[in-house]
Design a protein around this motif. Structure first.
Motif, PDB file in Angstrom:
ATOM      1  N   MET A 269       8.957  -3.088  -2.894  1.00 27.44           N
ATOM      2  CA  MET A 269       8.710  -2.023  -3.864  1.00 27.44           C
ATOM      3  C   MET A 269       9.611  -2.177  -5.083  1.00 27.44           C
ATOM      4  O   MET A 269       9.181  -1.996  -6.229  1.00 27.44           O
ATOM      5  CB  MET A 269       8.926  -0.660  -3.199  1.00 27.44           C
ATOM      6  N   PHE A 370       5.014   3.086   5.121  1.00 23.58           N
ATOM      7  CA  PHE A 370       5.719   2.167   4.227  1.00 23.58           C
ATOM      8  C   PHE A 370       5.212   0.733   4.417  1.00 23.58           C
ATOM      9  O   PHE A 370       5.068  -0.020   3.447  1.00 23.58           O
ATOM     10  CB  PHE A 370       7.227   2.214   4.479  1.00 23.58           C
ATOM     11  N   TYR A 372       2.232  -0.232   5.367  1.00 23.77           N
ATOM     12  CA  TYR A 372       0.931  -0.334   4.698  1.00 23.77           C
ATOM     13  C   TYR A 372       1.113  -0.529   3.191  1.00 23.77           C
ATOM     14  O   TYR A 372       0.475  -1.394   2.581  1.00 23.77           O
ATOM     15  CB  TYR A 372       0.105   0.926   4.964  1.00 23.77           C
ATOM     16  N   HIS A 373       2.000   0.262   2.598  1.00 25.53           N
ATOM     17  CA  HIS A 373       2.242   0.156   1.153  1.00 25.53           C
ATOM     18  C   HIS A 373       2.769  -1.231   0.799  1.00 25.53           C
ATOM     19  O   HIS A 373       2.388  -1.810  -0.228  1.00 25.53           O
ATOM     20  CB  HIS A 373       3.231   1.233   0.726  1.00 25.53           C
ATOM     21  N   ASN A 374       3.639  -1.779   1.637  1.00 29.08           N
ATOM     22  CA  ASN A 374       4.143  -3.140   1.414  1.00 29.08           C
ATOM     23  C   ASN A 374       3.015  -4.157   1.407  1.00 29.08           C
ATOM     24  O   ASN A 374       2.984  -5.063   0.565  1.00 29.08           O
ATOM     25  CB  ASN A 374       5.155  -3.508   2.499  1.00 29.08           C
ATOM     26  N   VAL A 376      -0.096  -3.673   0.658  1.00 31.80           N
ATOM     27  CA  VAL A 376      -0.876  -3.492  -0.573  1.00 31.80           C
ATOM     28  C   VAL A 376      -0.172  -4.166  -1.750  1.00 31.80           C
ATOM     29  O   VAL A 376      -0.795  -4.890  -2.538  1.00 31.80           O
ATOM     30  CB  VAL A 376      -1.093  -1.991  -0.857  1.00 31.80           C
ATOM     31  N   LEU A 377       1.139  -3.938  -1.871  1.00 35.29           N
ATOM     32  CA  LEU A 377       1.894  -4.544  -2.974  1.00 35.29           C
ATOM     33  C   LEU A 377       1.938  -6.061  -2.853  1.00 35.29           C
ATOM     34  O   LEU A 377       1.802  -6.778  -3.850  1.00 35.29           O
ATOM     35  CB  LEU A 377       3.319  -3.989  -3.009  1.00 35.29           C
ATOM     36  N   ALA A 398      -3.625  -5.036   5.560  1.00 32.44           N
ATOM     37  CA  ALA A 398      -3.508  -3.676   5.023  1.00 32.44           C
ATOM     38  C   ALA A 398      -4.664  -2.809   5.496  1.00 32.44           C
ATOM     39  O   ALA A 398      -4.470  -1.652   5.899  1.00 32.44           O
ATOM     40  CB  ALA A 398      -3.456  -3.719   3.497  1.00 32.44           C
ATOM     41  N   ARG A 402      -4.314   0.479   7.843  1.00 37.68           N
ATOM     42  CA  ARG A 402      -4.884   1.747   7.376  1.00 37.68           C
ATOM     43  C   ARG A 402      -5.799   2.353   8.447  1.00 37.68           C
ATOM     44  O   ARG A 402      -5.710   3.542   8.769  1.00 37.68           O
ATOM     45  CB  ARG A 402      -5.666   1.510   6.086  1.00 37.68           C
ATOM     46  N   PHE A 437       1.051   7.273  -0.202  1.00 32.53           N
ATOM     47  CA  PHE A 437       0.633   5.874  -0.198  1.00 32.53           C
ATOM     48  C   PHE A 437      -0.882   5.696  -0.072  1.00 32.53           C
ATOM     49  O   PHE A 437      -1.368   4.591   0.163  1.00 32.53           O
ATOM     50  CB  PHE A 437       1.352   5.113   0.917  1.00 32.53           C
ATOM     51  N   TYR A 466       9.392  11.340  -2.704  1.00 32.94           N
ATOM     52  CA  TYR A 466       8.051  11.088  -2.181  1.00 32.94           C
ATOM     53  C   TYR A 466       7.242  12.371  -2.041  1.00 32.94           C
ATOM     54  O   TYR A 466       6.016  12.358  -2.190  1.00 32.94           O
ATOM     55  CB  TYR A 466       8.153  10.332  -0.858  1.00 32.94           C
TER      56      TYR A 466
END
Length: 636
Positions: A269, A370, A372-374, A376-377, A398, A402, A437, A466
């Motif tokens: 992030m 977190f 999942y967000h990683n 995606v990034l 991802a 999800r 997220f 957040y």
């Protein structure tokens, strides 16, 4: 003559051709040099500033006894000189906090105070009050200042005792240390003065806490932590165009990871935001392999979810993560401080800052949100680096994560998320993280948001980052605004101001974290929230080549904002009168953007609902009117 003329003509053509080549070469070199200078500016070592601040107020407390208020806390010490000799001992007190009309000699927690006795002072000589170093924040783990800057502490007040000369004969300064900071690069003012004061509290925090040249966690430890640094980074970007500290701090984490699971998951992030705000691929390219490991995808089960209790989290993997000590234990943190039962402190609430989170779960909802967000990034990072196979794999993982989060961690009967696999408890954190997220299916967004709103500020100043983001992303403008401007509870930024702090606290109040300090930049969520969500100014393309402006200004009838980007400053203003609102948005040269029309409004000259208005590199004037009263509160 003709030949000469022709020859002359050919020579002219040759000269013109050479000139064109020279111009092209010059343009290329200037562009290349500009790019080099741009990168050099971004990764340069920080330039430390030493500022000598004059007192804002001097109060006589007794004979030879004075209280000096410098107005704001900075890291530094006192500088002084006298017009005449002072043979007797001069007692100097420095501190962050008052007790009555004197500096608190025993401020508790990690609120700072020191006493120094100056002896045999000579007229006309400049003296620097020499402070005693703190053992904890000067140990091998801490970030050390250059020796030339000496020992510093955060302080706002100086108190003098036993002064034998008139106060007019002594010249006092607050010697403040910080990294080069453009005070005029970012500002905000509005029709809500509480929000203005909170925003300015946060802005000063960002400036003052640059004193080490890294994003550190405050004065108690002076150690960078990934989650602290992430909030610090977003807030710093919002008010200053100095990207060097973020880059230095991000690179520091490559060799110095910290133990919380979620903190490791902040690494990608941090690097992603550096890329989006600067457009510079250097660091994500250089550390791509480390970023892949820090996603913790090696810990994934067959269903894609991860656990810090995995047998794969062995000594070999700890070394792979970058830890020097393979015996380091990675543990879930969720929020901090923990519950009373897990703490040696006496806390005001049994839940600590975790809202009763069930820490006994193996598969943790916050951790996997977190994760999942990683993924995606990392899908996007792999794509821009040309790692197409990785991009496809991250995208596939991802989608699996999800699906599994919503299959195994969402209580569909209640419409809210549980704390983890097998848990029956639902906390604020387990719901705000999936919401922020983008994990919550549309049909459950209302129940998740409604649940979140029942919990209040049941999280730390870190968690508030957040919570506010999640609320704005869900369109819950009024509730988010209420939390930022709350003046009725001690779980608020207003409470920090009322306590006398001029930087954000590490926690809401001492009773919520008995060892807190008064200089923690992870408490600056309102600063970046105002820029990124209330005004909705975020980069669409890396390096702010294109910007999105999506204002959710709530009850504000007026506001103006200036925020820096690597392309130049964005300046915006809004004014609402009755059912009409005017926006003025100025973008720097070379930047384009889109304006997302707030829900319930439409351009005054349009007969149909228009959701997007294009912005160009100029002063953009937008006039809107209310469509209907009902549409202002419609959440469908």
């Amino acid at each position: 003559m003709t030949i000469q003329a022709m020859g002359s003509h050919k020579m002219n053509l040759g000269c013109h051709h050479s000139i064109r080549l020279a111009i092209i070469l010059w343009i290329f070199l200037m562009f290349f040099w500009g790019e080099l200078c741009c990168v050099a500016q971004q990764i340069r070592d920080p330039k430390f500033i030493v500022s000598y601040n004059q007192p804002k107020k001097i109060t006589k407390l007794g004979s030879g006894h004075y209280l000096i208020d410098f107005g704001k806390s900075f890291f530094g010490t006192v500088s002084l000189s006298l017009k005449s000799n002072h043979a007797k001992d001069l007692v100097i007190h420095q501190g962050e906090k008052l007790l009555g009309n004197r500096i608190d000699r025993n401020p508790e927690a990690t609120v700072r105070y020191q006493k120094v006795v100056m002896k045999n002072m000579l007229a006309g000589q400049a003296y620097i009050v020499k402070l005693q170093p703190d053992i904890r924040n000067t140990n091998d783990k801490a970030i050390h200042l250059p020796d030339s800057l000496g020992v510093v502490m955060p302080f706002r007040y100086c108190e003098i005792e036993n002064l034998q000369v008139p106060i007019e004969d002594i010249e006092l300064f607050q010697k403040a240390i910080y990294v080069e900071f453009d005070d005029m690069a970012g500002y905000f003012s509005s029709s809500n003065k509480t929000l203005d004061q909170v925003w300015n509290l946060c802005k000063h925090t960002i400036k003052a806490t640059t004193f080490t040249g890294y994003y550190v966690d405050g004065d108690r430890e002076r150690i960078p932590y990934e989650a602290d640094a992430y909030i610090n980074q977003l807030s710093h970007y919002s008010v200053d165009d100095n990207y060097a500290i973020a880059k230095r701090t991000n690179e520091y984490f490559i060799d110095h990871p910290t133990w919380p699971t979620e903190w490791l998951l902040h690494t990608a992030m941090l690097f992603y935001q550096d890329y989006m705000y600067t457009g510079d691929l250097t660091l994500i390219r250089k550390h791509y392999q480390v970023l892949k490991v820090r996603t913790l995808h090696d810990l994934a089960r067959e269903d894609g979810l991860i656990s810090s209790r995995s047998h794969r989290l062995d000594s070999a993997f700890m070394l792979k993560l970058g830890f020097k000590d393979p015996k380091t234990k990675v543990r879930d943190i969720v929020d901090w401080p923990p519950a009373q039962k897990d703490s040696y402190w006496k806390l005001a609430t049994e839940e600590g800052e975790r809202d009763g989170y069930d820490m006994g779960v193996e598969i943790n909802t916050v951790v996997n949100a977190f994760y999942y967000h990683n993924l995606v990034l990392m899908t996007e990072i792999a794509r821009v680096l040309g790692e197409s196979d990785d991009a496809k794999r991250f995208a596939k993982e991802a989608e699996m994560v999800r699906t599994m989060i919503n299959e195994k961690l969402l209580d569909k009967a209640k419409g809210v998320y549980i704390d983890g696999e097998g848990s029956s408890h639902s906390s604020l954190h387990a719901n705000m993280m999936p919401l922020v997220f983008g994990l919550v299916p549309d049909q459950y967004k209302m129940t998740v948001v409604d649940f979140i709103k029942t919990r209040g500020m049941a999280c730390s100043v870190y968690g508030a980052q957040y919570l506010l983001e999640a609320l704005y992303q869900a369109g819950e403008t009024e509730y988010a605004f209420k939390l930022m401007t709350d003046t009725t509870t001690d779980r608020s930024w207003w409470n920090m101001i009322q306590l006398g702090a001029t930087m954000t606290l590490e926690a809401w109040d001492m009773k919520y974290k008995p060892n807190l300090d008064w200089n923690h930049a992870w408490g600056t969520a309102p600063l970046n929230t105002v820029v990124r969500h209330l005004w909705g100014i975020t980069p669409i393309q890396p390096g702010f080549k294109q910007v999105e402006v999506q204002p959710q200004l709530g009850e504000l009838t007026f506001s103006e904002i200036k925020t820096p980007t690597i392309m130049g400053n964005i300046i915006a203003r809004h004014q609402q009168v009755n059912e009409k609102v005017n926006y003025t948005i100025e973008l720097p040269e070379g930047m384009s953007g889109i304006f997302i029309v707030p829900k319930g409004y439409q351009p005054t000259k349009s007969k149909q609902r228009q959701e997007i208005i294009k912005l160009s590199s100029e002063v953009n004037k937008i006039k809107l009117r209310v469509i209907s009263k009902d549409s202002l509160v419609d959440t469908e």
